[in-house]
Design an enzyme around this catalytic site. Structure first.
Site, PDB file in Angstrom:
ATOM      1  N   ASP A 184     -10.596 -13.661  27.114  1.00  0.00           N
ATOM      2  CA  ASP A 184     -10.898 -14.665  25.547  1.00  0.00           C
ATOM      3  C   ASP A 184      -9.795 -15.949  25.381  1.00  0.00           C
ATOM      4  OD1 ASP A 184      -8.239 -13.552  25.524  1.00  0.00           O
ATOM      5  OD2 ASP A 184      -8.459 -11.963  23.631  1.00  0.00           O
ATOM      6  N   ASP A 225     -17.274  -6.069  24.006  1.00  0.00           N
ATOM      7  CA  ASP A 225     -16.820  -5.453  24.669  1.00  0.00           C
ATOM      8  C   ASP A 225     -15.579  -4.503  23.204  1.00  0.00           C
ATOM      9  OD1 ASP A 225     -15.117  -7.778  22.897  1.00  0.00           O
ATOM     10  OD2 ASP A 225     -13.293  -6.910  23.903  1.00  0.00           O
ATOM     11  N   CYS A 236     -23.391  15.062  30.089  1.00  0.00           N
ATOM     12  CA  CYS A 236     -22.741  13.593  30.611  1.00  0.00           C
ATOM     13  C   CYS A 236     -22.694  13.877  31.987  1.00  0.00           C
ATOM     14  CB  CYS A 236     -21.636  13.847  30.396  1.00  0.00           C
ATOM     15  SG  CYS A 236     -20.651  11.934  30.482  1.00  0.00           S
ATOM     16  N   CYS A 281     -20.738  12.414  34.337  1.00  0.00           N
ATOM     17  CA  CYS A 281     -19.825  10.839  34.299  1.00  0.00           C
ATOM     18  C   CYS A 281     -18.378  11.975  35.069  1.00  0.00           C
ATOM     19  CB  CYS A 281     -18.900  10.932  33.354  1.00  0.00           C
ATOM     20  SG  CYS A 281     -17.084  11.789  32.028  1.00  0.00           S
ATOM     21  N   CYS A 299     -16.556  14.760  33.305  1.00  0.00           N
ATOM     22  CA  CYS A 299     -17.474  16.144  32.831  1.00  0.00           C
ATOM     23  C   CYS A 299     -18.292  16.897  34.458  1.00  0.00           C
ATOM     24  CB  CYS A 299     -18.668  15.660  32.279  1.00  0.00           C
ATOM     25  SG  CYS A 299     -18.044  14.312  30.099  1.00  0.00           S
ATOM     26  N   HIS A 332     -14.765   9.279  30.755  1.00  0.00           N
ATOM     27  CA  HIS A 332     -15.891   9.494  29.951  1.00  0.00           C
ATOM     28  C   HIS A 332     -16.171   8.670  28.915  1.00  0.00           C
ATOM     29  CE1 HIS A 332     -18.106  12.608  27.984  1.00  0.00           C
ATOM     30  NE2 HIS A 332     -17.445  12.342  26.654  1.00  0.00           N
TER      31      HIS A 332
END
Lengths: 370, 370
Positions: free
Chosen positions: B95, B267, B305, B307, B310, B336
């Site tokens: 930014d 974002d 999930c 991920c 998980c 997660h």
């Protein structure tokens, strides 16, 4: 209830007193010499299990005192035991809770039957006995569990002698209390810095024929010479065909000096604790990564290190993370520091198998600047 | 000095106003819609780059304000730029520093030329101008950089109008200040919650022909209806053949509503910030993992999930880590939560390509309990 398991230690090579072997457990083989990272509260601080697998950790330690208090061993048992709870499928060792009761609890009262203490979390009153320690450790379900012992001030001769005899009685009670056959119960030798007490203790513990034996009450304030003398004396008495575990040790130098004197297993919070205090363990000594001299240093922590941290990050970046109070600093330093000790253990194992331990030890220790 | 790079956005599919495309950058392609995890201080808090690769993050954001103050953009340039410094080889967006100056600094003084502000770290005085912001971002070396802008209170009409016109002049100065051709400079539309101002701003920024455009000054206190109206209005004016970035947004619902209205890039610090506050983002809403109801819950955070968290850990274990104040809790929840948003972006991309976005959005949003 649980499957019968005979715990076997295969002694594969010896070089002087240094030993290379394999201890077989229900969750896999432990090649020795080995260093066990400590996961006090069922987590090796800041690391995922994938990090530990990548580091090729073969054995980790968890603390009975902490897990009994939080989340509770009954909860862990209900969820399938510690391996399942923390997602770790390799061997685990739990201590008996004795050391933490004596080091963390402000007030505790020892009697022949056990110890009454107050929780360091909320001040509530609890009691450990050899029987309850074993029951808790059976709930946790580690592969190696420890007899309940008392770790007293190593220089108070009269008290040490009393505590040692009580520890022997507690070792017998721990053994009698065991109901699971899939956990290897290790005995613990005490006796402070007094050769005559250590001799009595080693003989007594050896006579109880545990599948493994530990040396407790060292690295608690005594000199290195005293520690080395006690290790030699005790290891001359402990059986050759059982693994020997030096509890709560330690530094890279301590590992080399321990293996030189016949130790097979070590554990210590040092690598993760130093990591949280910005210190990197290297084969040349400790680096304070906060130091301004690293601000623009593009090199990895250690030139020849093949850990994930050294393969991906510079000293400058790690120093930035520390300055910026970023959690990742602790993770990256923990990975590196644990790698330093695991890698040292692997190198010692190879050196013993090559009958070149003394040469390895000489060069490794000569490299140290501190 | 640096290689010439034409920044191209390939619009691959459209379904209503929702778009699927690819933005090409020197460090790789960015498939859109995309969510960019935020690495404020050159680290997505608590995650190693391997975690981010496993999550398949394609773009991450770093904050110019923070990196200018610590460790300094000159230091990062000397060490080869942000990619090299933080060990991340995929696209990065920085930014302009404007938003942080207005949100973090206690005192700041805006004039036509720039902003004087005090560091939130040590109170020292600093100054950003469009030219210095671009120079700092060129030192950092991200693939996408942002024009310097002023993000004012969205409801103060008179001030918003002044600030918007100043932001337009700063956008022109930012463009003129750019010397590197390997960084895509995005313009930023401002104008608060006022349609007539947003229209003027979108037309002005579009006329400057940036390789991409952003919508700033939203998700800062206005209502969802106001935000949605502003996005629709602005996206009807911004060019179709350039990516559109909605800054600082947001929640899963915000992502769906943004994509529905033609946004390509998002974002937000939300997934990592919630993780540090024990909250799990799921496709049914947020779970407070501290809650006692999870103490003995063997299920993963989210049933379906995939991920790492998980796949390896239970709710009970994560709650234990939170109770025990263990760092790993933040790491596992960050993995997660970021996965939840990255996975949502991937699902939306597929739905757009299958011309089934509205159906996807309807079912996704209907699932939410909060």
């Amino acid at each position: 209830m649980t499957e019968t398991h005979t715990f076997k230690y295969d002694l594969q090579a010896q070089d002087g007193r240094a030993r290379a072997g394999v201890f077989h457990t229900p969750h896999g083989d432990i090649p020795t010499p080995i260093f066990a990272p400590v996961g006090t509260q069922a987590t090796v601080k800041s690391l995922t299990q994938r990090h530990l697998h990548e580091l090729d950790a073969k054995l980790i330690l968890a603390n009975t005192y902490h897990l009994y208090l939080r989340p509770g061993d009954d909860l862990i048992a209900e969820l399938g035991g510690l391996h399942s709870f923390m997602g770790w499928d390799r061997p685990i060792l739990t201590d008996s809770g004795g050391f933490q009761v004596f080091s963390l609890s402000d007030t505790r009262k020892v009697d022949e039957d056990g110890v009454t203490f107050k929780s360091h979390i909320d001040g509530s009153t609890h009691r450990f006995t050899p029987e309850s320690s074993i029951a808790i450790q059976e709930n946790l379900g580690a592969d190696i569990i420890m007899a309940f012992d008392e770790c007293a001030n190593p220089y108070e001769r009269d008290y040490i002698e009393q505590a040692m005899h009580r520890t022997h009685r507690w070792a017998e009670r721990s053994k009698a209390a065991q109901t699971r056959e899939d956990q290897a119960l290790f005995g613990i030798v005490q006796g402070g810095v007094f050769p005559e007490l250590r001799e009595i203790s080693a003989q007594h513990i050896a006579s109880l024929d545990f599948p493994g034996n530990a040396i407790g009450g060292l690295s608690v304030g005594e000199t290195k010479d005293e520690m080395h003398a006690m290790i030699e004396l005790v290891n001359d008495i402990l059986p050759q065909d059982k693994p020997r575990y030096l509890m709560g040790v330690g530094t890279p130098q301590d590992l080399v000096e321990g293996v030189r004197r016949g130790i097979d297993i070590f554990d210590c919070v040092l690598p993760t604790r130093l990591a949280r205090h910005s210190a990197a363990m290297t084969e040349r000594g400790r680096l304070n990564m906060m130091n301004a001299q690293y601000a623009r240093d593009e090199r990895p922590i250690s030139a020849h290190c093949d850990c994930y941290t050294c393969q991906h990050y510079s000293r400058a970046y790690i120093r930035h993370l520390i300055q910026a109070k970023e959690m990742l600093a602790g993770t990256l330093l923990s990975i590196h520091n644990i790698h330093t000790l695991l890698s040292l253990a692997r190198q010692m194992r190879k050196a013993i198998q090559a009958e070149a331990f003394d040469e390895f030890a000489y060069h490794y220790l000569a490299n140290f600047e501190d």
